[in-house]
Scaffold this motif. Structure first.
Motif, mmCIF file in Angstrom:
data_model
loop_
_atom_site.group_PDB
_atom_site.id
_atom_site.type_symbol
_atom_site.label_atom_id
_atom_site.label_comp_id
_atom_site.label_asym_id
_atom_site.label_seq_id
_atom_site.Cartn_x
_atom_site.Cartn_y
_atom_site.Cartn_z
ATOM 1 N N ASP A 62 2.837 58.240 33.961
ATOM 2 C CA ASP A 62 2.151 57.974 35.311
ATOM 3 C C ASP A 62 1.493 59.044 35.691
ATOM 4 O O ASP A 62 2.243 60.158 36.046
ATOM 5 N N ARG A 65 1.353 61.302 38.707
ATOM 6 C CA ARG A 65 2.832 62.811 39.377
ATOM 7 C C ARG A 65 2.295 64.013 38.152
ATOM 8 O O ARG A 65 2.960 64.714 38.333
ATOM 9 N N GLN A 68 1.709 67.133 39.603
ATOM 10 C CA GLN A 68 2.419 67.656 40.481
ATOM 11 C C GLN A 68 4.096 67.636 39.474
ATOM 12 O O GLN A 68 4.515 68.947 39.621
ATOM 13 N N ALA A 69 3.734 66.813 37.956
ATOM 14 C CA ALA A 69 4.897 67.770 37.143
ATOM 15 C C ALA A 69 4.710 69.045 36.802
ATOM 16 O O ALA A 69 5.276 70.121 36.144
ATOM 17 N N LEU A 72 5.444 71.702 38.942
ATOM 18 C CA LEU A 72 6.928 72.474 39.457
ATOM 19 C C LEU A 72 6.785 73.203 38.486
ATOM 20 O O LEU A 72 7.823 73.733 38.353
ATOM 21 N N LEU A 85 8.931 64.293 33.344
ATOM 22 C CA LEU A 85 8.909 64.283 34.161
ATOM 23 C C LEU A 85 8.276 63.971 35.238
ATOM 24 O O LEU A 85 8.122 63.866 36.383
ATOM 25 N N ALA A 86 6.956 63.899 34.803
ATOM 26 C CA ALA A 86 5.839 62.932 35.928
ATOM 27 C C ALA A 86 6.476 61.341 35.947
ATOM 28 O O ALA A 86 6.509 61.235 36.736
ATOM 29 N N LEU A 89 9.112 62.057 38.467
ATOM 30 C CA LEU A 89 8.845 62.114 39.919
ATOM 31 C C LEU A 89 8.343 60.790 40.364
ATOM 32 O O LEU A 89 8.583 60.262 41.740
ATOM 33 N N ALA A 90 7.812 59.810 39.911
ATOM 34 C CA ALA A 90 7.277 58.306 40.178
ATOM 35 C C ALA A 90 8.494 57.733 40.487
ATOM 36 O O ALA A 90 8.321 56.504 40.999
ATOM 37 N N ARG A 92 11.686 58.159 40.795
ATOM 38 C CA ARG A 92 13.440 59.011 41.116
ATOM 39 C C ARG A 92 13.912 58.146 42.902
ATOM 40 O O ARG A 92 12.177 57.901 43.492
ATOM 41 N N SER A 94 16.390 58.532 45.887
ATOM 42 C CA SER A 94 17.050 59.294 46.594
ATOM 43 C C SER A 94 18.399 58.552 46.273
ATOM 44 O O SER A 94 19.807 58.900 46.958
ATOM 45 N N LEU A 116 15.805 66.895 40.302
ATOM 46 C CA LEU A 116 14.873 66.047 40.210
ATOM 47 C C LEU A 116 15.185 64.783 41.325
ATOM 48 O O LEU A 116 14.845 63.507 41.450
#
Length: 169
Positions: A62, A65, A68-69, A72, A85-86, A89-90, A92, A94, A116
């Motif tokens: 991804d 992302r 961003q990863a 972080l 982790l990317a 982020l792409a 996840r 909630s 995350l």
């Protein structure tokens, strides 16, 4: 659909003992980003990973992302694991904590992924899950796998080892 991102440390642990196929016990798509694959150079893990990939593992990264990863993580350098982790982020969600999961032994990766919103497990968790989900993997076989992983460098404390072996039973 759940996406299960596998980091280099878990690939090493399962690959050293020839048990990468246990990842198939998960309900969802196994994702091993290409940079993570490139980082695995130790034998027999590299050969076992090449064979496992023949089953059609997703290797997408991804890219949008990655920055961003990295942001972080700050000063921490995780190498190719940043792509795991990317992916978190792409994908996840909630509303659905099971939308994305991570298999890793690396504490930083695990903590960040969990923070995350991803489900997190280790190679030992993979063995336990396979023993629970797979009627062909007997608890005695799973215990042997846990011990073999432990002998190949991913060491457990006595308490954790007994817990992993106990959960298999």
């Amino acid at each position: 659909m759940t996406r299960i991102y596998v980091g280099p440390t878990a690939l090493y642990s399962l690959g050293q003992v020839g048990e990468l196929s246990l990842l198939d016990a998960f309900d969802g798509d196994i994702v091993i980003p290409e940079p993570v694959i490139d980082e695995v150079r130790v034998e027999p893990t590299a050969t076992n990973l090449a064979e496992y990939r023949e089953s059609g593992v997703d290797t997408a990264v991804d890219e949008d992302r990655i920055d961003q990863a990295e942001a972080l993580l700050g000063e921490k350098d995780l190498g190719a694991a940043v792509t795991v982790l990317a992916g978190v982020l792409a994908h996840r969600d909630s509303e659905d904590r099971s939308a994305v999961a991570v298999v890793s032994e690396d504490r930083t990766v695990r903590r960040m992924a969990q923070g995350l919103g991803a489900e997190v497990t280790s190679s030992f968790g993979v063995v336990v899950r396979a023993a629970i989900e797979d009627k062909y993997l007997k608890p005695t076989q799973a215990k042997r796998i846990v011990r073999r992983i432990d002998q190949h460098g991913t060491h457990l404390t006595g308490e954790l080892r007994e817990r992993a072996v106990g959960e298999v039973a």
